[in-house]
Design an enzyme around this catalytic site. Sequence first.
Site, PDB file in Angstrom:
ATOM      1  N   LYS A 144     -27.539  -5.701  -2.839  1.00 34.89           N
ATOM      2  CA  LYS A 144     -27.829  -5.759  -4.273  1.00 34.89           C
ATOM      3  C   LYS A 144     -26.613  -5.301  -5.056  1.00 34.89           C
ATOM      4  O   LYS A 144     -25.739  -4.585  -4.550  1.00 34.89           O
ATOM      5  CB  LYS A 144     -29.035  -4.881  -4.632  1.00 34.89           C
ATOM      6  N   ASP A 162     -33.868   3.243  -3.540  1.00 32.09           N
ATOM      7  CA  ASP A 162     -33.584   1.805  -3.627  1.00 32.09           C
ATOM      8  C   ASP A 162     -34.497   0.956  -2.754  1.00 32.09           C
ATOM      9  O   ASP A 162     -34.581  -0.263  -2.946  1.00 32.09           O
ATOM     10  CB  ASP A 162     -32.134   1.522  -3.220  1.00 32.09           C
TER      11      ASP A 162
END
Length: 289
Positions: A13, A138
């Site tokens: 990401k 995350d």
Amino acid sequence: MYEILRDCPAPAKLNLFLHIVGRRPNGYHELQTVFQLIDWADTLHFERRSDARIVHTNPLPGVPPETDLTVRAARLLQEHCGVHFGVDIAIEKRLPAGGGIGGGSSDAATTLLALNRMWQLDLPRAELQTLALKLGADVPFFVFGRNAFAEGLGEELYAVDLPQRHFLVVNPRVHVATDKIFRDPLLTRDTKIVTMAFFLEHASKNLLETDEIFRNDMQAAVTREYAEVAAVIDWFRTFTMARMTGSGASVFAVFDTKAEAEAACKRLPERWLGQVTTSLAEHPMFGFA
């Protein structure tokens, strides 16, 4: 019953921006960010065991298997559901550790998604996200599986549609100590809150050109401590804007075409790792929850 699941991707990401908007009494920082999935990924392979053991078959150097996030994710899911099966886990590691691109977190999320299918648990995504938060801030995003506007510790997620983009991600081969950066007395901790609607007004633009609104609040602290991260940003500045992702050390820039990103990558100093990558609309394993 799925006994083997091979070639399970764990995509990286990017944080298109990262604002620190406050601090909780327990010391945790309140964040706002936008997570962008990209097609640079680790690949995981799973083989069901009948003896309930969780085995990492190719552990990373210097990482005890019991502390690896994939092993922890498998054991967490096993205990949560009372599963009697085990699993062998193998990882083809491509994402650099400590790079701010979520490699370990993504591996953990892919483990949760794959074992949800392999062990026929059929847990809903929301329940997997709740488990994922126990593994790291995350991890819920990767289970969520969509590009997202995020708040809180990063676990309050709202899906957003983002334009397809091409990126050059550069890792200077240094490992940033995230805890040390969060303790930095000069770290910005009071950035003004932005709304998701305000972000979406700007989402079609190159967000890297709007540092007065959207920026990475950790970047200044990291570049003070890590000269190589600062050097990457300076290198990009000779021809385009760039921004650090997460708590570093990776830095990224946006390009109109993949060919332009590849041309820039060819100019990269050999001491750094560069990867040309394209945005994803959703996690490749989105359908596993």
